[in-house]
Scaffold this active site. Structure first.
Site, PDB file in Angstrom:
ATOM      1  N   PRO A  52       0.814  -1.224   0.000  1.00  0.00           N
ATOM      2  CA  PRO A  52       0.000   0.000   0.000  1.00  0.00           C
ATOM      3  C   PRO A  52       0.845   1.271   0.000  1.00  0.00           C
ATOM      4  O   PRO A  52       0.472   2.261  -0.638  1.00  0.00           O
ATOM      5  CB  PRO A  52      -0.823  -0.117   1.285  1.00  0.00           C
ATOM      6  CG  PRO A  52      -0.919  -1.595   1.515  1.00  0.00           C
ATOM      7  CD  PRO A  52       0.394  -2.174   1.057  1.00  0.00           C
ATOM      8  N   TYR A  53       1.982   1.260   0.691  1.00  0.00           N
ATOM      9  CA  TYR A  53       2.830   2.461   0.687  1.00  0.00           C
ATOM     10  C   TYR A  53       3.225   2.824  -0.754  1.00  0.00           C
ATOM     11  O   TYR A  53       3.013   3.959  -1.200  1.00  0.00           O
ATOM     12  CB  TYR A  53       4.089   2.238   1.543  1.00  0.00           C
ATOM     13  CG  TYR A  53       5.138   3.311   1.326  1.00  0.00           C
ATOM     14  CD1 TYR A  53       4.931   4.610   1.781  1.00  0.00           C
ATOM     15  CD2 TYR A  53       6.327   3.030   0.642  1.00  0.00           C
ATOM     16  CE1 TYR A  53       5.877   5.605   1.555  1.00  0.00           C
ATOM     17  CE2 TYR A  53       7.279   4.014   0.416  1.00  0.00           C
ATOM     18  CZ  TYR A  53       7.050   5.299   0.874  1.00  0.00           C
ATOM     19  OH  TYR A  53       7.982   6.283   0.640  1.00  0.00           O
TER      20      TYR A  53
END
Ligand SMILES: NC(=O)c1ccc[n+]([C@@H]2O[C@H](COP(=O)([O-])OP(=O)(O)OC[C@H]3O[C@@H](n4cnc5c(N)ncnc54)[C@H](O)[C@@H]3O)[C@@H](O)[C@H]2O)c1
Ligand SMILES: O=c1ccn([C@@H]2O[C@H](COP(=O)(O)OP(=O)(O)O[C@H]3O[C@H](CO)[C@H](O)[C@H](O)[C@H]3O)[C@@H](O)[C@H]2O)c(=O)[nH]1
Length: 331
Positions: free
Chosen positions: A142-143
């Site tokens: 997700p980052y």
């Protein structure tokens, strides 16, 4: 006119703030001090604001007007890969939410230039060792996804402003492995990456752990492109200057040295600089680690006339010095 630096109290942002102040630019820092440190921005105008909050757009617009801001460098973000896997919603809310508010404020005030902190994490697990900007991006956490989506949001904003006949230029910088300290007091205090982790373990009398030595690389350990934070900071100044003279040919740039170093080489360099005998422990591979990730820096050197000045030894020396671990004879 002033430069608004979001996340200016952070590790990288504070280096850029220092360089901007040194060249006489007016700076306004916006930070919520979630990981930032107040001492890094002492004496500067600061707005304490969570950029993802519901009132952020309104407060940004008034700060931009009050301080005559004409450009923005946007660092403020959550940046821990592991945490982003555990709390994806928080990452999207924070990183995408903050950028949404910034772009809304850009639109409301007519700001013409933006530099965005992106990451080599956008590339994911490429099947080439040296990555150029045009390689497809497939972030695996997700980052990295928030960074790639951030790039897309900015591209859409550039296109929309062109349709309206307005001027909005942006540069997205994909950082590789940032390390070192340009000034001791601005050093990374987070202890989340290889060099700070090894230094902390040495301080505690523990051996560093190498995450896997059976990769298909010359010494079996992972290769990365370590870039000195001061060099990286200079790349932001180069990006601002590029936009000032109308540079818009390309908007995304890798920021690295173009040279890789293995985990073993990094640990050997730390041993050399600290004068210690280091015998690392061998650990398991860490999930999601590409064997090698090195920046192709052709584009940034051609268009921004930027090139890293410091190599691995200087990076390690500056980190060791900031951690006060330099042996007396080497001070
Ligand atoms: N350090 C790295 O290795 C690396 C690599 C690639 C990309 N980046 C990116 O560079 C940027 C800066 O990273 P850093 O290493 O300086 O991290 P950092 O945590 O030291 O700095 C981030 C700063 O942003 C502030 N901040 C975070 N969320 C905020 C919010 N919602 N509102 C206002 N302020 C907020 C924090 O308080 C901090 O001062 C980030 O966008 C990060 O994703 C860092
Ligand atoms: O105690 C440790 C810590 C790390 N490593 C290894 O050292 C290398 C570098 O690891 P880091 O965690 O310092 O950095 P990453 O390459 O995993 O990731 C960093 O660089 C990425 C881009 O390359 C993204 O920008 C990301 O946000 C940033 O943390 C990796 O091979 C890792 O497995 C060890 O062997 N032992």
């Amino acid at each position: 006119m002033a430069v608004l630096v979001t996340g200016g109290a952070g590790y990288i942002g504070s280096h850029v703030v220092r360089l901007l102040a040194e060249r006489g630019d007016d700076v306004l820092v916006v930070d919520d001090f979630s990981t930032g440190i107040g001492a890094r921005v002492e004496g500067l105008p600061v707005v304490n604001l969570d950029l993802a909050a519901s009132d952020a757009e309104e407060r940004l617009v008034s700060a931009i007007k009050e301080h005559s801001v004409d450009s923005i460098i946007h660092f403020a973000a959550k940046k821990q890969v592991g945490e982003s896997v555990e709390e994806p919603v928080m990452y999207f809310r924070q990183n995408i939410g903050a950028l949404t508010n910034i772009l809304a404020a850009v639109e409301a005030t007519g700001i013409e230039s933006l530099v965005f902190s992106s990451s080599a994490a956008t590339y994911g697990m490429p099947d080439v060792d040296m990555v150029a900007e045009d390689l497809g991006c497939r972030p695996i956490n997700p980052y990295g996804q928030t960074k790639l989506i951030g790039e897309w949001m900015i591209d859409n904003q550039i296109a929309a402003s062109q349709m309206r006949g307005a001027t909005f230029n942006a540069v997205k910088l994909r950082y590789f492995n940032v390390a070192g300290a340009g000034w001791n007091e601005l050093a990374d205090t987070a202890v989340m990456n290889l060099i700070p982790i090894v230094l902390e373990r040495l301080k505690d009398g523990k051996a560093p752990i190498i995450f896997g030595d059976d990769y298909d690389t010359p010494d079996g350990t992972c290769i990365r492109d370590y870039v000195h934070v001061k060099d990286l900071a200079e790349a932001h100044i180069a990006a601002l200057d590029y936009m000032k003279v109308g540079g818009t040919t390309e908007t995304v740039f890798n920021v690295g040295t173009g040279t890789g170093a293995s985990v073993k080489e990094v640990i050997d360099t730390i041993a050399e600089v600290t004068g210690r005998d280091i015998v690392p422990d061998m650990g398991e591979r860490r999930a999601g680690d590409p064997p090698a990730l090195v920046a192709d820096v052709t584009r940034i050197s051609a268009l921004l006339s930027w090139k890293a000045e410091f190599g691995l030894e200087e990076i390690v020396r500056s980190a060791v010095e900031a951690a006060e671990m330099l042996p007396d004879q080497k001070r």
